[in-house]
Design a protein around this motif. Structure first.
Motif, mmCIF file in Angstrom:
data_model
loop_
_atom_site.group_PDB
_atom_site.id
_atom_site.type_symbol
_atom_site.label_atom_id
_atom_site.label_comp_id
_atom_site.label_asym_id
_atom_site.label_seq_id
_atom_site.Cartn_x
_atom_site.Cartn_y
_atom_site.Cartn_z
ATOM 1 N N ARG A 1 0.959 -1.168 0.045
ATOM 2 C CA ARG A 1 -0.207 0.071 -0.021
ATOM 3 C C ARG A 1 0.834 1.185 0.178
ATOM 4 O O ARG A 1 0.652 2.244 -0.735
ATOM 5 C CB ARG A 1 -1.031 -0.078 1.225
ATOM 6 N N SER B 1 3.791 1.471 -1.131
ATOM 7 C CA SER B 1 4.605 1.659 -2.364
ATOM 8 C C SER B 1 3.876 2.180 -3.416
ATOM 9 O O SER B 1 3.955 2.991 -4.323
ATOM 10 C CB SER B 1 5.320 0.396 -2.926
ATOM 11 N N LYS B 2 2.253 1.742 -3.372
ATOM 12 C CA LYS B 2 1.353 2.377 -4.275
ATOM 13 C C LYS B 2 1.090 3.861 -3.932
ATOM 14 O O LYS B 2 1.028 4.837 -4.766
ATOM 15 C CB LYS B 2 -0.034 1.557 -4.125
ATOM 16 N N LEU B 3 1.086 4.403 -2.769
ATOM 17 C CA LEU B 3 0.961 5.816 -2.434
ATOM 18 C C LEU B 3 2.140 6.359 -2.842
ATOM 19 O O LEU B 3 1.992 7.713 -3.075
ATOM 20 C CB LEU B 3 0.847 5.869 -0.841
ATOM 21 N N LYS B 4 3.196 5.860 -2.618
ATOM 22 C CA LYS B 4 4.283 6.657 -3.032
ATOM 23 C C LYS B 4 4.616 7.041 -4.620
ATOM 24 O O LYS B 4 5.003 8.028 -5.035
ATOM 25 C CB LYS B 4 5.751 5.844 -2.876
ATOM 26 N N LYS B 5 3.869 5.929 -5.466
ATOM 27 C CA LYS B 5 3.891 6.238 -6.789
ATOM 28 C C LYS B 5 2.610 7.335 -7.116
ATOM 29 O O LYS B 5 2.842 7.600 -8.302
ATOM 30 C CB LYS B 5 3.604 4.940 -7.632
ATOM 31 N N LEU B 6 1.812 7.490 -6.311
ATOM 32 C CA LEU B 6 0.706 8.437 -6.593
ATOM 33 C C LEU B 6 1.050 9.760 -6.961
ATOM 34 O O LEU B 6 0.508 10.186 -8.209
ATOM 35 C CB LEU B 6 -0.563 8.524 -5.347
ATOM 36 N N PRO B 7 1.925 10.499 -6.500
ATOM 37 C CA PRO B 7 2.353 11.914 -7.098
ATOM 38 C C PRO B 7 2.878 11.656 -8.569
ATOM 39 O O PRO B 7 2.584 12.552 -9.311
ATOM 40 C CB PRO B 7 3.288 12.477 -6.008
ATOM 41 N N VAL C 1 2.086 9.462 -10.708
ATOM 42 C CA VAL C 1 1.037 8.934 -11.753
ATOM 43 C C VAL C 1 0.254 10.438 -11.841
ATOM 44 O O VAL C 1 -0.249 10.674 -13.030
ATOM 45 C CB VAL C 1 0.361 8.004 -11.154
ATOM 46 N N VAL C 2 -0.033 11.180 -10.569
ATOM 47 C CA VAL C 2 -0.623 12.363 -10.935
ATOM 48 C C VAL C 2 -0.016 13.296 -11.895
ATOM 49 O O VAL C 2 -0.692 13.820 -12.597
ATOM 50 C CB VAL C 2 -1.204 13.031 -9.403
ATOM 51 N N ASP D 1 -0.236 12.126 -15.661
ATOM 52 C CA ASP D 1 -1.608 12.188 -15.982
ATOM 53 C C ASP D 1 -2.092 13.649 -16.140
ATOM 54 O O ASP D 1 -2.530 14.179 -17.172
ATOM 55 C CB ASP D 1 -2.746 11.477 -15.123
ATOM 56 N N SER D 2 -1.487 14.415 -15.631
ATOM 57 C CA SER D 2 -1.900 15.983 -15.538
ATOM 58 C C SER D 2 -1.198 16.614 -16.865
ATOM 59 O O SER D 2 -1.362 17.328 -17.287
ATOM 60 C CB SER D 2 -1.256 16.636 -14.260
#
Length: 172
Positions: free
Chosen positions: A142, A144-150, A152-153, A156-157
């Motif tokens: 979880r 590691s997924k949260l670390k990748k979130l910025p 990914v954002v 995508d942006s």
């Protein structure tokens, strides 16, 4: 010329040598076991037995008649081995198997007693540690997924930047 008394002494000595070779053969059979194993290991056991038998023959020959080989010397070894095989072999084999069984049992028991505390500690620690590892593995996934979130954002942006600007410019 050898006397009859000396020849009988040598004959009896070689009979004893034959008995010792029979005893070595039973020890060889017990140590080797009845299992068919690796040919290399069997060859090593065979060579060890042959070397031991050769040493007994040389000891008997040089101790009794200074290494002279006569027909009665061969007959003495054969008679000694035959007598041992027919009279003493069963008893000696049973004794050797009993000794082997008890030695193996002793070492297995000692090994189990020495390893038992380590097994207990391992079993007592393994269950909680494995649960902790499973719990932390889920949490680490979880995180590691949260670390990748910025990332990914941001990705995508950047991808949708033009689309977002067009929609904002159309609204004004």
């Amino acid at each position: 010329m050898e006397t009859v008394e000396f020849q009988s002494f040598v004959f009896m000595f070689t009979v004893y040598g034959g008995i010792i070779i029979g005893l070595l053969y039973d020890i060889y059979r017990v140590l080797k076991g009845s299992k068919r194993g690796d040919r290399f290991i069997t060859s090593i056991w065979d060579m060890l037995f042959l070397v031991a038998a050769m040493l007994v023959v040389l000891w008997a020959l040089f101790s009794s008649n200074y290494g002279n080989i006569r027909a009665y010397v061969f007959i003495g070894f054969i008679v000694g081995f035959f007598l041992y095989d027919k009279i003493l072999s069963r008893i000696a084999l049973a004794v050797f198997l009993f000794i082997k069984h008890n030695v193996v049992f002793f070492f297995k028991t000692t090994n189990n007693l020495l390893i038992l505390p380590f097994k207990l500690v391992f079993n007592l620690l393994w269950h909680p540690l494995s649960r902790f590892w499973q719990y932390t593995t889920r949490k680490r996934l979880r995180i590691s997924k949260l670390k990748k979130l910025p990332g990914v954002v941001m990705k995508d942006s950047k991808r949708y930047y033009k689309l977002i600007i067009k929609k904002n410019s159309n609204k004004q």
